[in-house]
Design a protein around this motif. Structure first.
Motif, short mmCIF file in Angstrom:
data_model
loop_
_atom_site.label_atom_id
_atom_site.label_comp_id
_atom_site.label_asym_id
_atom_site.label_seq_id
_atom_site.Cartn_x
_atom_site.Cartn_y
_atom_site.Cartn_z
N VAL A 172 0.72 -1.09 -0.06
CA VAL A 172 0.01 -0.05 0.08
C VAL A 172 0.80 1.26 -0.05
N GLN A 173 1.03 2.06 -1.08
CA GLN A 173 1.97 3.33 -1.27
C GLN A 173 0.88 4.23 -1.58
N GLY A 174 1.44 5.63 -1.27
CA GLY A 174 0.91 6.82 -1.62
C GLY A 174 1.02 7.86 -0.31
N LYS A 175 0.59 8.92 -0.74
CA LYS A 175 0.78 10.15 0.16
C LYS A 175 -0.38 9.91 1.25
N ASP A 176 -1.52 9.21 0.93
CA ASP A 176 -2.69 8.94 1.75
C ASP A 176 -2.76 7.59 2.02
N ALA A 177 -1.77 6.72 2.22
CA ALA A 177 -1.81 5.36 2.33
C ALA A 177 -2.09 5.25 3.84
N ASN B 262 -8.99 -0.25 13.57
CA ASN B 262 -8.17 0.48 14.53
C ASN B 262 -7.23 1.39 13.78
N THR B 263 -6.47 2.26 14.41
CA THR B 263 -5.81 3.40 13.88
C THR B 263 -4.40 2.98 13.25
N PHE B 264 -4.09 3.62 11.98
CA PHE B 264 -2.88 3.25 11.26
C PHE B 264 -2.13 4.38 10.86
N ALA B 265 -2.84 5.67 10.73
CA ALA B 265 -2.14 6.64 10.37
C ALA B 265 -0.78 7.14 11.32
N THR B 266 -1.14 6.99 12.59
CA THR B 266 -0.06 7.12 13.41
C THR B 266 1.11 6.42 13.55
N LEU B 267 1.03 5.00 12.94
CA LEU B 267 2.02 4.19 13.20
C LEU B 267 3.69 4.70 12.60
N ARG C 152 4.92 -0.43 8.46
CA ARG C 152 5.21 0.83 7.63
C ARG C 152 6.65 0.75 7.44
N LEU C 153 6.87 0.74 6.13
CA LEU C 153 8.16 0.68 5.87
C LEU C 153 8.73 1.92 5.31
N GLY C 154 8.00 2.85 5.25
CA GLY C 154 8.26 4.22 4.67
C GLY C 154 7.10 5.30 5.06
N GLU C 155 7.36 6.63 4.93
CA GLU C 155 6.30 7.29 5.33
C GLU C 155 5.08 7.12 4.40
N ASN C 156 5.14 6.76 3.25
CA ASN C 156 4.34 6.63 2.12
C ASN C 156 4.13 4.98 1.74
N HIS C 157 4.70 4.30 2.38
CA HIS C 157 4.84 2.74 2.08
C HIS C 157 4.37 2.02 3.19
N ALA D 268 8.80 -4.24 15.46
CA ALA D 268 9.87 -3.42 14.74
C ALA D 268 9.71 -4.26 13.62
N CYS D 269 9.81 -3.44 12.49
CA CYS D 269 10.42 -4.08 11.18
C CYS D 269 11.24 -3.25 10.47
N GLY D 270 11.94 -3.90 9.22
CA GLY D 270 12.77 -3.21 8.52
C GLY D 270 13.20 -3.95 7.30
#
Lengths: 416, 982, 185, 95
Positions: free
Chosen positions: B654-659, B669-674, B699-704, B776-778
């Motif tokens: 799932v990618q995008g500025k609004d992901a 539940n909430t994911f935007a704050t992850l 969450r691998l990146g800000e938009n990813h 954690a993830c990476g």
């Protein structure tokens, strides 16, 4: 005329010239106590039980075509009471018990054949779900047996046990399940109702509902206006169309379910078998035709016909389960329009319009429910109270969050 | 006896002789024969028995409409019941047997039914067999069933294979008779993509059965010339032995091509191919089928359709009789007489129901106009007929023509209704035809040859114009406009004997009378009450006759009476063909996990999970029961470390500025704050507020983000998210793509998981507890530079990770992990151990997330955030889903630890009877817990969260068990979660 | 860290088979990236042109940069697959900035090339899409389903098709295509 | 059936997954006072017309687009096919 072996002998010896019509062809009167819209199985059963159980005979059944031309005339004839949820199972078990005495009750041989229904499972979670269901059936007074693969093989040896993509791990068997000669059910109820004074009026289409100040007082038809104290809609497949005349939107979509019959074959299928890893179920008729089907086509339709992807999907399931059927030829395919409800469960209920009652939403399971549907609808019409086995089959259950969703697929009718 | 009825060559190759057997008697025939032409050539007239009365039956027609001559073709597993001898091509070694008789064909014990026929009239069985009630199941039904059906299946798996295919055409032409060939010439010359399909092995249709000339050459020669022209056109596909069996929506046609049915062996090639033809236009040139007349004992062997008699004489050089009589109501029937006479066969009489001048003179025959046949004699084959004028005439074959019915079937498959044409006394296509369809030739009522040819040309031209293709100019072939005068005549009322309508199902005119008496007067009631038209020919030879007689009785017109509905298929299609290749192991594709080869080499036992094959457990030497393997895998994982291939879980990129915003809406539940580099467990609801799926999202990146779904719901969740993205919030900046197949992912679980992973994860990624804590993830590199991903998540409740590498490295990765874990005795574990550990940990899985449960039911009600809208949020608040008596997921342990629990048991309070009213819930999942050394279970029970420590009954009447169980926390192992954070 | 290196395997073990003049073979070393356009795609379309030298394709078509050996497959209106003829290392992945979202799909698909005179006769047994050269031309690509499997089919040349099908079920797909060829007669 | 996809041309309906009435695009505002009633009607009640109906199909074995197909439920005739995303935007749906 009472039917019996003696009667057949008598008539046979006198050139079969003394038979009389199974029902009258009455002209509609201007007023009835109860009008039942829909001369299919459920409507006729309702009329029969109104007359027989409640003594209400000033009743008309209005049928737009020929009696029995709805889904009672185009189904795959299976009876069973293998449901799981408490809102359903006692109702379907009532139906099964009514089937078991029906022929003597209405003096018509509908060839009720309780040769068993076997639902196959192919995985552990499926078996767990069947165990849950089987116990629910037993707790409701029905019968159920959980079989392992060997048990299944003994019952039905000609299936693919050795090379299956999804091996058969067992099954849930209801011995009292089976098949019925579907048309004969409509005819038997019609004859029984007619005998008791019910007017069955064929070729009489309802074109409007007379509703004034929230009270339904009768119907407009192609054969004139008819008044009634109560109007009972019973037109599964066309429910939305009829109820829209009362300004109601329903939690129902219309979908087509196809069914198939093979050429006549010497007996090869023991009872009813349903595949658990594809969409396929099968039985064999008294005449030798394999009667089988699968899933609905999946799109909204009022056309009584389906398309090839479903036909092929059903036969793929058939060949995966019973590769010995490869050389059996499919003789005829047809479709029936189903009232698919939002949780896969029907409705027998009053409406917000006084005097207007609704019975519908039977999905692909209406045939087996015919006796109980008629019994409970008649009870509701006669007493204004839901029958004890139908208390949850209400129209407001979605608003209240009390769905009866056997399959657990939610508010998507084509998945039920 | 050798082919004493073969009087000419016709179109068979008499230079070559082939052997065949009927009822174990050896006979000979020639290439080009059908089984029926060969049987007739050998003088065989009795070929089967009717369904109900077991009356003797002979060959009735020369085509696929045959109701009588049905045989079991071939032997052993190849046995094919109900095969029409009239279309079965003769091959060397063919074996056929007659059907539906007990004892020999000549003396069928079931023939007693015929004597009882006064008591077996229409609908008799609805009126009896009801008393005593118990006799139905024990006696009546078994007897009825034993006599059901015609032919029999072998009971063995069909040894032949079948195939399917898809074809596309501008114009599909159904039928390669005169009109079809003419239409194909026009369409082909015009450059359109044409498919010309014919059910026969010899295209040409009735031209081969007749002696008429086209363009001054024989019909046969004209067909050959035309075919050779068509075969030279790349744009024309000629498909012989191909029946177009159905017309479906939007120009999709079903067709069955018989590939090897005319051969002794299919040699491993598909026996038949089922085609789905997408045609912009279709011209139905399906010809017409002759019908009979109802007269006394009109069902005897030797009584045939007049056109069929002509076909046997002209096409196959066989006469069905040595002394033939003809009974007709139309001019066409007379041609049978004249063709027979021309071939030197004696015609004893021509009887015409019309009181007109004889249309032809037939030498040697007595011609009786305005008369009819009232009775016939000769039980196993007629020898005499009796006429209405009391004349008796000797005949061993009676050719009957009641007129022709256009083959309108395909035009009615979308519920079109044909129209009655009074002057031609037949139904012709009417009403609304399927979109893009037109009809030509006899199928459209153009019954003469010249009319058929010109209607083929005209119809093709119009069709091409509608496709904006310029029609090529093709001269209309010349032919005589032969007379087809007919005068409707259905039923010889003077007959006192039974007059058959449906020969196979034994429906007679008396049955129609009874049906009418009993009130079954609508045409559909008639069909259902008498079984008229329900036989294997679906009424091709009987329906019009039956409904015409019903119309007479009811005093209605035929148009008013109407027909029953025509349904596909036109001729029956084997189930094997409809299934194609999808049977056995090829029923559905098999998906294999990235480490499948490794697991296979390791001796894993596999289990089907949807289309996936997953390792269920990995037995080692000495283990004899699956439980031993599973217990060991669980114990070793909990004690040290275990590895499981979990690649089947759905993975959605799932990618995008609004992901983040998007996930906030699809998850409850909430994911935007992850935070980037973190994983969160999420629950997804359907819009109706019921749990749809669960899983972790990283969450691998800000938009990813990378979402995981359950294995079963991967496709459905993706579809749902696309719906949300495209239909609900079309302007959110978010892109979805499945990455399930991209990554091989392994759970590495157990106290030694970190130590093991430190041996494979490249040193630049520290994975100690502080640097890489729980959740954690990476993105990391593995084994010296292979890109990978690491997630610190745990399904087992142990210190655990999931490590992912590109799929190509998956098999090697499994090997690497096990090798790296050798010092810890790392074990691979399968889905069983995975299941045991998740039950021990109290995680919900498929048995709990069954589409009927809410977040609150599984104890996660508080995860449904009320600070935001999300799918399902509003409807999850409905009253019925939030009652005091709601189900709650809890744990169960038997009070007697040696007892095994059963999934599917229902809970009732102690002292209560196990019935629906007292039902409080059910056991969803059970396992033997090697950690607790007893059977444990998860289940839903009303108010479960408030009933910890209560003892209830797990009722399992299905398996005869009633178990006392204690309600416990579902977290059997490490309820505080210390291990997974360690 | 132990001295362990990972071995790559191809989904079909570099399958290659000749059927008369018709060839079926697995294509290995193919890199595949999905490129999803941001909601405001202008910048992405520009950088795709700049970086890859290739135009964004219409849905159902593909565009080619011959010299760079890349193809861009228009599978959805806002998503295309970039096919690169050689295995790209991580660093060589196209960088299209923030306006397009790239996901590596190289391991998700097994690739088969079917070429030769029987190609279309074989595919008509499993492929519902009209492959007639007048319809499915040399710049056409589409996703469809064959024998219950998702397949991306691309017309490379007359009688030559590239077929992509998911890795996990690659063997089933190969079996389907092989059977289709063998069943022609 | 054949669906004439606005981007891809004619495709067998077997490639698509059917959802239902296109009104499912019009998901109610959860913050409305009568949200519960609106969501109930949105989720459960259907016009179920006998005649022309606008409905949602998903091209799962194709370009993954959701389409709004206008199809007659009596004859199956399809008169219009649109991208659902365009329809949603035209209906005023945004972010």
């Amino acid at each position: 005329m009472r039917y019996s072996a003696l009667q057949i002998l008598k008539q046979g010896l006198t050139g079969n010239k003394g038979w009389t019509p199974a029902w009258r062809e009455p002209e509609p009167r201007t007023e009835y106590d109860i009008i039942i819209i829909g001369g299919g199985g459920h409507g006729l059963a309702t009329a029969y039980y109104l007359a027989k159980e409640h003594g209400i005979t000033n009743v008309a059944v209005l049928e737009k075509g020929w009696l029995g031309s709805g889904n009672i005339g185009r189904n795959t004839t299976i009876i069973r009471s293998n449901y799981m949820l408490p809102g359903n199972e006692p109702f379907y078990e009532l139906s099964m018990k009514l089937w078991e005495g029906l022929e003597q009750d209405f003096n018509y041989n509908a060839m009720i054949s309780q040769r068993g229904i076997l639902n196959l499972c192919h995985s552990d979670p499926q078996r767990d779900a069947y165990a849950r269901r089987g116990n629910a059936m037993l707790m409701a007074g029905a019968d159920a047996v959980l079989l392992d693969a060997d048990g299944v093989r003994k019952l039905c040896p000609d299936m693919d046990f050795d090379n299956a993509r999804f091996p058969i791990k067992g099954g849930l068997w209801q011995k009292r399940g089976g098949t019925v000669r579907h048309d004969a059910v409509a005819w038997g109820y019609a004859r029984g109702a007619d005998e008791r004074g019910v007017d069955i009026i064929q070729n009489c289409e309802v074109t409007g509902l007379q509703i004034n100040n929230g009270v339904c007082t009768g119907v407009d038809t192609t054969r004139g206006k008819i008044s009634a104290k109560k109007v009972a809609v019973c037109v599964a497949g066309s429910s939305s169309r009829v109820m829209s005349m009362a300004g109601m939107r329903l939690p129902i979509e219309s979908h087509v379910l196809q069914a198939f019959v093979s050429e006549g074959l010497k007996p090869t299928i023991p009872g009813v078998v349903t595949f658990g890893a594809g969409h396929f179920y099968i039985s064999q008729s008294d005449k030798g035709g394999l009667v089988f089907g699968g899933d609905i086509d999946g799109y909204n339709t009022y056309a009584q016909r389906g398309n090839l992807p479903t036909v092929e999907d059903v036969c793929e399931g058939g060949m995966a389960l019973m590769p010995n059927l490869g050389r059996a030829r499919l003789l005829r395919m047809w479709g029936g329009v189903m009232d698919m409800s939002m949780d896969g469960t029907p409705f027998i209920d009053k409406t917000d319009i006084s005097g207007l009652f609704f019975n519908g939403g039977w999905c692909y399971g209406g045939f087996k429910a015919t006796p109980a549907s008629g019994w409970c609808y008649a009870h509701l019409l006669a007493t204004d109270q839901p029958h004890e086995t139908a208390t949850q089959l209400r129209l407001d259950r979605f608003k209240r969050g009390r769905m009866i969703d056997e399959k657990g697929v939610g508010a998507q009718p084509n998945l039920h | 006896m050798s082919q004493t009825y073969r009087i000419g060559r016709g179109l068979v190759d008499t230079n070559s002789t082939i052997k065949f057997a009927f009822n174990d008697q050896q006979y000979t025939g020639h290439p080009g024969d059908t089984l029926s032409s060969a049987l007739l050539a050998n003088g065989i007239r009795l070929v089967g028995r009717s369904f109900k009365y077991h009356r003797p039956r002979g060959i009735f027609s020369a085509g696929s409409e045959e109701p009588n001559a049905l045989v079991e073709l071939r032997r052993g597993a190849y046995q094919e019941p109900n095969t029409r001898a009239t279309v079965a091509e003769l091959f060397d070694g063919l074996q056929a047997r007659s059907q539906n008789h007990r004892g020999p064909l000549g003396f069928d014990f079931m023939g007693v039914n015929d004597l009882l026929s006064p008591f077996l009239s229409a609908g008799f069985y609805y009126k009896t067999f009801m008393w005593p009630k118990a006799f139905w199941e024990k006696l009546y039904e078994p007897v009825i069933r034993a006599s059901a059906g015609l032919g029999s299946l072998s009971g063995k798996p069909d040894p032949d294979s079948y195939d399917k295919g898809f074809l596309h055409a501008d114009v599909l032409i159904v039928g390669a008779g005169p009109s079809g060939l003419a239409a194909a010439l026009v369409a082909g010359e015009s450059g359109a993509r044409v498919i010309l399909a014919d059910e026969d092995f010899r295209p040409g249709g009735r031209l081969h059965a007749e002696t008429m000339l086209v363009d001054d050459i024989s019909g046969e020669q004209w067909v050959a010339n035309t075919l050779s022209r068509l075969r030279k056109m790349d744009n024309v596909r000629l498909m012989i032995r191909t029946t177009v069996y159905g017309a479906f929506d939007h120009g999709i046609y079903g067709a069955l091509e018989k590939k090897t049915d005319h051969l002794a062996s299919s040699d491993g090639m598909p026996r038949q191919v089922l085609w789905r033809i997408y045609a912009k236009r279709c011209i139905v040139c399906a010809g017409a089928t002759e019908r009979s007349i109802a007269f006394g004992n009109n069902d005897r062997p030797g009584i045939m359709l007049a056109g069929a008699v002509r076909a046997y004489v002209n096409r196959w050089g066989v006469t069905p009789g040595k002394r033939v009589a003809v009974f007709t109501n139309n001019d066409d029937g007379w041609r049978t007489a004249s063709d027979l006479v021309n071939q030197g066969v004696e015609v004893s009489a021509v009887i015409d129901s019309r009181d007109i001048d004889a249309p032809l003179s037939i030498s040697g025959a007595s011609v009786v106009m305005g008369a009819s046949v009232v009775d016939t004699m000769g039980r196993a084959g007629i020898h005499t007929i009796k006429l209405s004028n009391r004349q008796t005439i000797k005949a061993d074959c009676l050719a009957v023509s009641g007129g022709w019915n256009p083959n309108v079937h395909l035009t009615c498959h979308q519920r079109g209704r044909p129209e009655w044409n009074e002057s031609q006394a037949c139904f012709v296509p009417g009403g609304v035809l399927p979109d893009g369809m037109s009809v030509a030739g006899a199928a459209n009522g153009a019954l003469s040859l010249s009319a058929a040819l010109s209607s083929g040309i005209d119809s093709a031209s119009l069709t091409l114009q509608s496709l904006s293709i310029k029609p090529a100019s093709v001269d209309t072939p010349r032919a005589d406009d032969e007379s087809t005068r007919v005068s409707a005549f259905w039923h010889v009322k003077e007959s006192t004997k039974r007059c058959w309508i449906d020969l196979q199902n034994d429906v007679t005119t008396k049955d129609i009378v009874v049906s009418h008496q009993d009130g079954f007067r609508a045409v559909e009631h008639l069909k259902r009450y008498t079984t008229l038209g329900m036989a294997t020919d679906q009424g091709k030879t009987s329906n019009v006759l039956g409904l015409a007689i019903m119309a007479e009785h009811a005093g209605k017109s035929i148009q008013e009476t109407g027909t029953t509905i025509f349904r596909p298929p036109y001729t029956p299609v084997p189930m094997g063909a409809f299934a194609g290749r999808s049977r056995g192991k090829d029923f559905r594709p098999t998906r294999k996990t990235p480490s499948h080869a490794w697991a296979e080499a390791r001796g894993a036992v596999f289990v089907e999970t949807g289309n996936w094959l997953r390792a269920q457990w990995f037995p080692i030497d000495g283990e004899t029961h699956w439980r031993e393997s599973v217990d060991r895998e669980v114990t070793q994982t909990r004690n040290s470390v275990g590895i499981c291939d979990v690649s089947t879980l759905g993975k959605i990129d799932v990618q995008g500025k609004d992901a983040g915003e998007f996930l906030n809406r699809v998850y409850a539940n909430t994911f935007a704050t992850l935070a980037v580099g973190k994983v969160r467990y999420g629950i997804m609801l359907r819009e109706d507020g019921i749990l749809m799926d669960d899983g972790t999202t990283a969450r691998l990146g800000e938009n990813h983000f990378v979402m995981t779904t359950t294995t079963a719901n991967a496709v459905g969740v993706f579809r749902h998210m696309e719906f949300c993205r495209q239909c609900l919030w079309p302007n959110l900046d978010v892109q979805l793509i499945s990455a399930t197949e991209q990554w091989a992912q392994f759970a590495v679980a157990g106290p030694n998981a970190r130590k093991l992973l430190q041996k494979v994860v490249d040193a630049d990624t520290p994975i100690d507890n502080e640097s890489f804590p729980f959740m954690a993830c990476g993105e990391i590199s593995i084994c010296g530079g292979t890109p990978g991903r690491l997630f610190r998540i745990s399904f087992s409740g142990e210190l655990a990770y999931e490590i992912a590498v590109p799929t190509r490295y998956g098999n090697s990765m499994m090997d690497a992990l096990i090798k790296a874990g050798e010092e810890f005795q790392a074990v691979p574990y399968g889905t069983e151990a995975l299941g045991v550990m998740r039950i021990e940990k109290g995680h919900a899985a498929g048995n709990e997330l069954n589409g009927q449960t809410t977040a609150a039911n599984i104890g996660l009600g508080r995860m449904v955030s009320k600070k935001k809208d999300s799918i399902g949020n509003t409807l999850s608040e409905r009253e019925g889903m939030n009652t005091e008596n709601d189900l709650a997921l809890v744990g169960f342990m038997p009070t007697n630890k040696s007892v095994s629990l059963s999934a599917g048991a229902h809970f009732v309070s102690k002292g209560n009877e196990a019935n629906t009213e007292n039902d409080e819930g059910w056991m969803t999942s059970v396992a033997y817990s090697p950690s607790l050394e007893c059977s444990i279970g998860l289940g839903f029970i009303q108010r479960g969260q408030d009933r910890m420590g209560d003892i209830v009954i797990a009722a399992d009447p299905l398996r005869g068990g009633t178990t006392e169980v204690e309600i416990v926390s579902p977290h059997f192992i490490d309820p505080e979660g210390e291990r997974l954070r360690g | 860290m132990a001295n362990i290196t990972l071995q790559a395997t191809s989904p079909l073990n570099k399958y290659h088979q000749q059927f008369g003049d018709t060839t079926l073979s697995e294509m290995v070393d193919l890199s595949i990236y999905s490129i999803g356009l941001a909601i405001q795609p202008d910048a992405a379309l520009r950088s795709i042109n700049d970086v890859l030298g290739i135009a964004w394709p219409e849905t159902g078509r593909y565009t080619v940069n011959e010299s760079a050996k890349v193809q861009l497959l228009g599978l959805q209106a806002d998503q295309a697959f970039l096919l690169v003829g050689a295995d790209l290392s991580k660093d060589a992945r196209p960088n299209l900035g923030a306006s397009a979202y790239i996901t590596d799909q190289s391991d998700s698909w097994a690739a088969l090339r079917l070429s030769g005179s029987m190609s279309r006769r074989a595919l008509e047994r499993i492929c519902p899409v009209d492959l007639h050269p007048s319809v499915f031309k040399q710049d056409c690509v589409t996703r469809t389903s064959m024998e219950h499997l998702a397949v991306i089919i691309l017309c490379e040349a007359d009688d030559q098709y590239l077929l992509l099908s998911p890795t996990s079920s690659a063997e089933s797909f190969l079996h389907a295509v092989e059977t289709s060829i063998k069943n022609i007669y | 059936m054949i669906i004439h996809h606005p981007l891809l041309g004619p495709r067998d309906a077997a490639e698509f997954v059917y959802l239902g009435d296109a009104s499912l695009i019009n998901r109610p505002d959860a913050s409305a006072d009568d949200a519960a009633e609106q969501f109930y009607e949105y989720q459960y009640l259907r016009d179920n017309v006998a005649g022309e109906m606008r409905e949602l199909w998903y091209h799962e074995q194709g370009d993954r687009s959701w389409l709004v197909v206008t199809r007659n439920t009596l004859t199956h005739e399809i008169s219009k096919v649109e991208l659902a995303r365009d329809v949603a935007r035209a209906n005023g749906r945004d972010r």
